[in-house]
Design a protein around this motif. Structure first.
Motif, short mmCIF file in Angstrom:
data_model
loop_
_atom_site.label_atom_id
_atom_site.label_comp_id
_atom_site.label_asym_id
_atom_site.label_seq_id
_atom_site.Cartn_x
_atom_site.Cartn_y
_atom_site.Cartn_z
N GLY A 265 -23.50 20.51 -37.92
CA GLY A 265 -24.56 21.48 -38.20
C GLY A 265 -25.18 21.37 -39.57
N VAL A 266 -24.62 20.51 -40.42
CA VAL A 266 -25.19 20.31 -41.76
C VAL A 266 -26.32 19.30 -41.68
N LYS A 267 -27.53 19.75 -41.93
CA LYS A 267 -28.70 18.87 -41.83
C LYS A 267 -29.42 18.67 -43.15
N THR A 268 -29.25 19.61 -44.09
CA THR A 268 -29.97 19.57 -45.36
C THR A 268 -28.99 19.74 -46.52
N PRO A 269 -29.41 19.39 -47.74
CA PRO A 269 -28.56 19.66 -48.90
C PRO A 269 -28.20 21.14 -49.04
N LEU A 270 -29.12 22.04 -48.70
CA LEU A 270 -28.80 23.46 -48.76
C LEU A 270 -27.70 23.80 -47.76
N ASP A 271 -27.76 23.25 -46.56
CA ASP A 271 -26.68 23.45 -45.59
C ASP A 271 -25.35 22.99 -46.17
N PHE A 272 -25.39 21.83 -46.83
CA PHE A 272 -24.17 21.27 -47.42
C PHE A 272 -23.61 22.22 -48.48
N GLN A 273 -24.48 22.76 -49.32
CA GLN A 273 -24.03 23.69 -50.36
C GLN A 273 -23.40 24.94 -49.75
N LEU A 274 -24.04 25.48 -48.74
CA LEU A 274 -23.53 26.71 -48.14
C LEU A 274 -22.22 26.46 -47.40
N ARG A 275 -22.07 25.30 -46.78
CA ARG A 275 -20.86 25.00 -46.00
C ARG A 275 -19.69 24.59 -46.90
N PHE B 40 -22.72 28.24 -60.43
CA PHE B 40 -22.67 29.71 -60.40
C PHE B 40 -24.05 30.28 -60.07
N LEU B 41 -25.10 29.68 -60.65
CA LEU B 41 -26.45 30.16 -60.39
C LEU B 41 -26.80 30.02 -58.91
N ASP B 42 -26.45 28.90 -58.29
CA ASP B 42 -26.70 28.71 -56.86
C ASP B 42 -26.13 29.86 -56.04
N LEU B 43 -24.87 30.16 -56.31
CA LEU B 43 -24.19 31.21 -55.55
C LEU B 43 -24.86 32.56 -55.74
N LYS B 44 -25.21 32.88 -56.99
CA LYS B 44 -25.78 34.19 -57.28
C LYS B 44 -27.19 34.32 -56.72
N LEU B 45 -27.96 33.25 -56.69
CA LEU B 45 -29.29 33.30 -56.08
C LEU B 45 -29.20 33.64 -54.60
N ILE B 46 -28.29 32.98 -53.90
CA ILE B 46 -28.14 33.24 -52.46
C ILE B 46 -27.65 34.67 -52.23
N GLU B 47 -26.67 35.11 -53.02
CA GLU B 47 -26.13 36.46 -52.85
C GLU B 47 -27.20 37.52 -53.15
N SER B 48 -28.17 37.20 -54.00
CA SER B 48 -29.21 38.16 -54.38
C SER B 48 -30.42 38.12 -53.47
N GLY B 49 -30.37 37.29 -52.42
CA GLY B 49 -31.47 37.28 -51.46
C GLY B 49 -32.52 36.22 -51.68
N HIS B 50 -32.34 35.34 -52.65
CA HIS B 50 -33.27 34.23 -52.81
C HIS B 50 -33.10 33.28 -51.64
N PRO B 51 -34.20 32.66 -51.18
CA PRO B 51 -34.10 31.83 -49.97
C PRO B 51 -33.46 30.47 -50.17
N THR B 52 -33.30 30.03 -51.43
CA THR B 52 -32.69 28.73 -51.65
C THR B 52 -32.03 28.69 -53.02
N THR B 53 -31.37 27.58 -53.32
CA THR B 53 -30.63 27.41 -54.57
C THR B 53 -31.50 26.62 -55.56
N VAL B 54 -30.88 25.82 -56.42
CA VAL B 54 -31.63 25.04 -57.40
C VAL B 54 -31.33 23.56 -57.25
N GLU B 55 -32.33 22.74 -57.58
CA GLU B 55 -32.09 21.32 -57.81
C GLU B 55 -31.86 21.13 -59.29
N ILE B 56 -30.99 20.17 -59.63
CA ILE B 56 -30.65 19.95 -61.03
C ILE B 56 -30.73 18.47 -61.36
#
Length: 411
Positions: free
Chosen positions: A61-71, A127-143
């Motif tokens: 079910g992992v298709k995108t980098p965001l999926d990978f981060q969440l999983r 940490f920022l990735d996690l907090k963005l998702i928890e706060s309702g942002h639709p995606t994380t960050v690229e670095i």
């Protein structure tokens, strides 16, 4: 060869993986001998075939980098917060639109470029990735990840799966200019076309004394890639930066687990100006930063620069970047969350009791015990305990000095 998806090919050398490339990248990763050896260290009792089978099952079910981060990454980062901090908080109120006294929402169409002080090589963005998702942002960050850290093929694959783009290091001035222009174009493309957030440090490397200052070169790099830049005039530079929705971001640690390593490096460079850290030193810093005790951690989003950058657009180019960097610094400094140890440190350095209302005797005893424990970890020839102690105290005192100055200038 990984099959390419529909994308802008000029960024192929530096960009993260895209949808359609993840499965093949994953298979190449688990087939890598060095990666297999790393995974064996986590579960040595499991045969390789079983470990790989479990990883493949988790990858379904992992298709995108965001999926990978969440999983994969989200549970790991949550574990680090539980195990190695006393909590991580996040204030993104500056990014929210107030509808009424009881409700605030994010604009789902906006993406941001977070420019922050730098505390940890790995965890600042995690940490920022996690907090963005928890706060309702639709995606994380690229670095951006320096290619000097991508010492094995499996590391490069893994970070590209985790939304990292590559920053080239050790270049000639001509190569550096071309690399900076390419990276800037990619950042603009990521924010405006891919609809991704970006995280970037305000300077190259960490401020070892916690005197966080924005390098004008970082802002100049960000301005390079906008499609509206013509002859680098101040107005078009200002417009290019506005396109990125830049947010000054402040990261505050109660305790920096790498403080003793930074102090140690200060003495090593004092005693030998030619001293340079080894790759092993970098690995030690990364390991200590991840697994060391951090106390309380706080992330604060400052006022997005689009709300005030118009005030600077008529300035000549040199003054424009100087003033912009100073305003960024004030936003970042005003966002510090200060802890008892910060006030204790400044009182100890100054030999005063000016800030005793911010800490108790128990706080002092706790910080002294912590400080002595960190100093005891330093093992170098001609160890200068007084110098090392002063260096660590300065790391904790500088955020107070900068915070007070920023508040005074903003009033």
């Amino acid at each position: 060869m990984i099959q390419q998806s529909n994308h802008n090919s000029q960024f192929d050398e530096i960009r993260p993986y895209e949808e359609g490339e993840m499965k093949e990248a994953f298979e190449a990763l688990i087939a890598d001998r060095q990666f297999s050896a790393v995974m064996k260290g986590f579960a040595p009792w499991l045969p390789k075939s079983v470990r790989n089978g479990l990883l493949r099952l988790l990858f379904l079910g992992v298709k995108t980098p965001l999926d990978f981060q969440l999983r994969f990454m989200k549970p790991i980062v949550n574990f680090i917060i539980r195990k190695h901090t006393d909590g991580c908080s996040f204030d993104d109120s500056a990014l929210r639109s107030k509808l009424n006294a009881k409700c605030s929402v994010l604009n789902p169409d906006l993406r941001y470029t977070f420019v922050s002080n730098h505390r940890d090589i790995v965890l600042d963005s995690a940490f920022l990735d996690l907090k963005l998702i928890e706060s309702g942002h639709p995606t994380t960050v690229e670095i951006g990840i320096g290619d000097n850290l991508l010492i094995y093929p499996w590391i490069k694959r893994l970070v590209r799966m985790n939304k990292a783009f590559t920053v080239r290091r050790g270049l000639t001035p001509k190569e550096m200019l071309a690399s900076s222009e390419l990276m800037s174009r990619y950042i603009h493309y990521a924010v405006t076309q891919k609809k991704e957030n970006i995280w970037i440090a305000q300077r190259e490397g960490r401020a070892k004394d916690s005197d966080d200052r924005t390098q004008e070169s970082v802002l100049k790099m960000l301005a390079m890639g906008g499609p509206v830049v013509v002859n680098s005039s101040p107005f078009t530079l200002h417009s290019s930066l506005k396109e990125l929705n830049i947010v000054p971001l402040t990261i505050s640690y109660e305790f920096d687990p790498c403080d003793y390593l930074k102090a140690q490096e200060f003495q090593q460079k004092r005693d030998n100006p030619a001293f340079k850290k080894s790759k092993q030193d970098d690995l030690d810093n990364m390991r200590t930063g991840i697994f060391g005790y951090k106390g309380r951690v706080h992330y604060h989003c400052g006022t997005p620069i689009n709300q005030w950058i118009d005030e600077l657009k008529e300035l000549p180019k040199k003054e424009f970047f100087t003033e912009l960097a100073q305003r960024m610094d004030r936003e970042i400094h005003a966002g510090y969350r200060l802890y008892p140890c910060n006030y204790i440190a400044i009182d100890k350095l100054d030999g005063t009791n000016e800030y005793t209302s911010y800490y108790t005797d128990a706080d002092v005893a706790r910080f002294e015990k912590y400080l002595n424990g960190q100093l005891a970890k330093i093992h170098i020839p001609n160890k200068d305990e007084a110098f090392l102690r002063e260096r660590i105290l300065t790391m904790y005192a500088n955020p107070v000095r900068n915070y007070l100055k920023a508040k005074e200038m903003n009033n």
